[in-house]
Design a protein around this motif. Structure first.
Motif, PDB file in Angstrom:
ATOM      1  N   TRP A  92       0.656  -1.004   0.395  1.00  0.00           N
ATOM      2  CA  TRP A  92      -0.317   0.310   0.118  1.00  0.00           C
ATOM      3  C   TRP A  92       0.670   0.955  -0.209  1.00  0.00           C
ATOM      4  N   ILE A  93       2.229   1.364   0.123  1.00  0.00           N
ATOM      5  CA  ILE A  93       2.750   2.269   0.357  1.00  0.00           C
ATOM      6  C   ILE A  93       3.126   3.387  -0.802  1.00  0.00           C
ATOM      7  N   LYS A  94       3.005   4.471  -1.336  1.00  0.00           N
ATOM      8  CA  LYS A  94       3.203   5.234  -2.757  1.00  0.00           C
ATOM      9  C   LYS A  94       4.357   5.202  -2.748  1.00  0.00           C
ATOM     10  N   PRO A  95       4.739   5.885  -3.579  1.00  0.00           N
ATOM     11  CA  PRO A  95       6.258   6.023  -3.943  1.00  0.00           C
ATOM     12  C   PRO A  95       7.173   7.450  -3.675  1.00  0.00           C
ATOM     13  N   GLU A  96       5.225   8.230  -3.374  1.00  0.00           N
ATOM     14  CA  GLU A  96       5.967   9.360  -2.307  1.00  0.00           C
ATOM     15  C   GLU A  96       6.446   9.501  -1.049  1.00  0.00           C
ATOM     16  N   ASP A  98       8.145   6.353  -0.537  1.00  0.00           N
ATOM     17  CA  ASP A  98       8.955   5.278  -0.689  1.00  0.00           C
ATOM     18  C   ASP A  98       9.653   5.192   0.921  1.00  0.00           C
ATOM     19  N   ASN A  99      10.591   5.701   1.250  1.00  0.00           N
ATOM     20  CA  ASN A  99      11.245   5.553   2.253  1.00  0.00           C
ATOM     21  C   ASN A  99      10.838   4.848   3.644  1.00  0.00           C
ATOM     22  N   GLY A 123      10.427   2.922   8.285  1.00  0.00           N
ATOM     23  CA  GLY A 123      12.078   3.985   7.848  1.00  0.00           C
ATOM     24  C   GLY A 123      13.112   3.616   7.168  1.00  0.00           C
ATOM     25  N   ARG A 124      13.424   3.854   5.547  1.00  0.00           N
ATOM     26  CA  ARG A 124      14.180   2.759   5.373  1.00  0.00           C
ATOM     27  C   ARG A 124      15.573   3.835   6.128  1.00  0.00           C
ATOM     28  N   PHE A 125      15.940   4.520   5.390  1.00  0.00           N
ATOM     29  CA  PHE A 125      16.811   5.250   6.469  1.00  0.00           C
ATOM     30  C   PHE A 125      16.462   6.765   7.234  1.00  0.00           C
ATOM     31  N   ALA A 126      17.518   6.716   7.879  1.00  0.00           N
ATOM     32  CA  ALA A 126      17.151   8.703   8.994  1.00  0.00           C
ATOM     33  C   ALA A 126      17.856   9.734   7.687  1.00  0.00           C
ATOM     34  N   ALA A 127      17.394  10.019   7.049  1.00  0.00           N
ATOM     35  CA  ALA A 127      18.026  11.373   6.381  1.00  0.00           C
ATOM     36  C   ALA A 127      17.085  12.294   6.082  1.00  0.00           C
ATOM     37  N   ASP A 128      17.663  13.208   5.796  1.00  0.00           N
ATOM     38  CA  ASP A 128      17.162  14.541   5.337  1.00  0.00           C
ATOM     39  C   ASP A 128      16.243  14.592   3.867  1.00  0.00           C
TER      40      ASP A 128
END
Length: 457
Positions: A92-96, A98-99, A123-128
């Motif tokens: 269900w997660i949308k491309p916008e 994707d993190n 959450g894949r990356f903790a990044a700005d």
């Protein structure tokens, strides 16, 4: 219309299909059904292949065959024991956003006898630069068919924190009490099944200065004593292990604990085993003891499991980011060990037999071991290939069977579809493939000597 915090997902299936949510009133869960509308002339389904890093598993202690598996990047899975396949739960997660395709932790509510209540941290990356930069906690009460976001936005990094155990923990006696050991905000706590959260200021936070960086930060894991939920443990990255004896109200740092623990396993009698940077340790509630296999002392361990019925039965593995990591089993609480892989064991990769031909993937970075709650001789473990199982951990030569069906997590970086010719693909860590039959696993990989790109395939 769906409620604001409700996420509609397709019915559990390994096929990619067009979906359309059914209308529901506010604050109800909207379910989605596969669409029969094929007016555009396309009927999508997956091209068969398998592999990718399964970084942890959550087993329900009593509901038969209820298993959830998390990944370093990609989706969360649930085991379908009837069809012997994994079901994707995050389509269900949308491309916008994707993190969010990175389930860092998963915890099943042991007080729900169905095994349908489950929590995950996404959450894949903790990044700005990530979309979104902060992750979310989510809850399902129907076995992953639908999800609702709960709690605040937090720094979550499934791809950075592959070596750590479960940050999420549900009280084994009270399913409304849920904890999340974060990398940047301390120990989050809910008393109402995840509806509201607060930070437990009495708990250590660790070093949170790098919570939005690749380095490990904050807290690494949280765990309950299985039989006495007043006793809790907390992995404080780089500082040691903390314990609470009053259900999380007060905490103490344990003297003699290893500073850098990756994962722990706790038996029903409360004996704790910890895999850490310098080996394996055992804690009986009073003192720590080094139980590392003698030839492995001073070396990093990552995966550890203990039989919940018998604290003498332990299994553990070395952790390096490469193949052929040794596994060891003990039947006397860590006093003695014998190797159960990779050299003194057999590995069956079928039906994804091509994985055996990718040289670096045998016994690669084992992440977790679990003794089956219903079968004392059956043990599960996960690594870069996926999830493995043996039906007799005490056999003279242990046979490990890969369970790849439905697990399609790898990073496809290149595709070339030429008329009247087979599909050609390129994938990170797995070389490339010639898909002569889209309904069968490719027989072998095709190395391209580097990172695959479309113009190389």
């Amino acid at each position: 219309a769906c409620s604001r915090n409700t996420i509609a997902v397709p019915a559990q299936t390994s096929r990619l299909v067009a979906t359309e949510p059914t209308a529901k009133t506010e604050n109800t869960t909207a379910k989605a059904k596969p669409s029969s509308d094929n007016s555009r002339g396309y009927n999508w389904k997956n091209v068969l292949w398998s592999g990718g890093y399964i970084t942890g598993m959550a087993f329900h202690p009593t509901a038969p065959d209820v298993i959830y598996a998390r990944t370093d990047m990609g989706t969360l899975y649930k085991w379908d024991a009837v069809n012997q396949t994994w079901l994707s739960l995050l389509d269900w997660i949308k491309p916008e956003e994707d993190n969010l395709l990175g389930p860092e932790s998963v915890a099943v509510d042991p007080t729900d006898p169905t095994g349908d209540t489950v929590f995950t941290a996404l959450g894949r990356f903790a990044a700005d630069w990530a979309k979104p930069s902060l992750g979310r906690l989510a809850k399902s009460t129907d076995g992953g068919k639908s999800w609702r976001r709960v709690g605040p936005e937090v720094a979550v990094a499934s791809n950075y924190d592959q070596m750590f155990g479960e940050r999420l923990a549900v009280d084994p006696k009270d399913g409304k009490r849920v904890f999340y050991a974060s990398r940047g905000d301390g120990l989050l706590h809910s008393e109402d099944g995840g509806e509201t959260w607060r930070v437990l200021e009495s708990a250590p936070k660790g070093d949170v200065s790098k919570r939005m960086e690749r380095d490990a930060a904050g807290l690494g894991w949280c765990a309950f004593h299985p039989d006495d939920s007043r006793i809790m443990y907390l992995g404080v990255i780089g500082q040691g292990v903390a314990r609470s004896r009053d259900a999380g109200k007060n905490w103490e740092m344990l003297s003699g604990a290893p500073a850098h623990t990756h994962r722990v396993a706790i038996a029903g009698n409360g004996v704790l085993f910890a895999a850490h940077e310098s080996g394996l340790s055992r804690f009986d509630g009073q003192q720590w003891q080094d139980v590392t296999p003698p030839a492995q002392r001073g070396k990093r361990f990552g995966a550890v499991g203990v039989d919940p019925r018998n604290s003498n039965r332990v299994i553990a593995a070395r952790l390096e980011w490469k193949h052929s990591q040794p596994k060891f089993v003990s039947l006397d609480g860590g006093a003695t060990w014998r190797e159960v892989g990779p050299q003194r064991a057999d590995y069956d990769f079928s039906p994804a037999s091509y994985l055996a031909k990718i040289g670096h993937w045998k016994s690669a970075a084992p992440a977790q071991f679990v003794f089956d709650p219903r079968n004392a001789r059956r043990v599960w473990f996960c690594d870069w290939n996926g999830v493995w199982r043996t039906d007799d951990i005490e056999a003279e030569r242990v046979r490990w069977q890969l369970l790849p069906r439905g697990h399609e997590q790898g990073a496809v970086l290149a595709l070339r579809s030429t008329p009247l010719a087979p599909l050609i693909s390129g994938a990170a860590d797995a070389d490339g493939f010639r898909h002569a039959d889209l309904n069968q696993y490719p027989p072998q990989p095709h190395s391209m000597g580097g990172t695959p790109h479309t113009d190389e395939t």
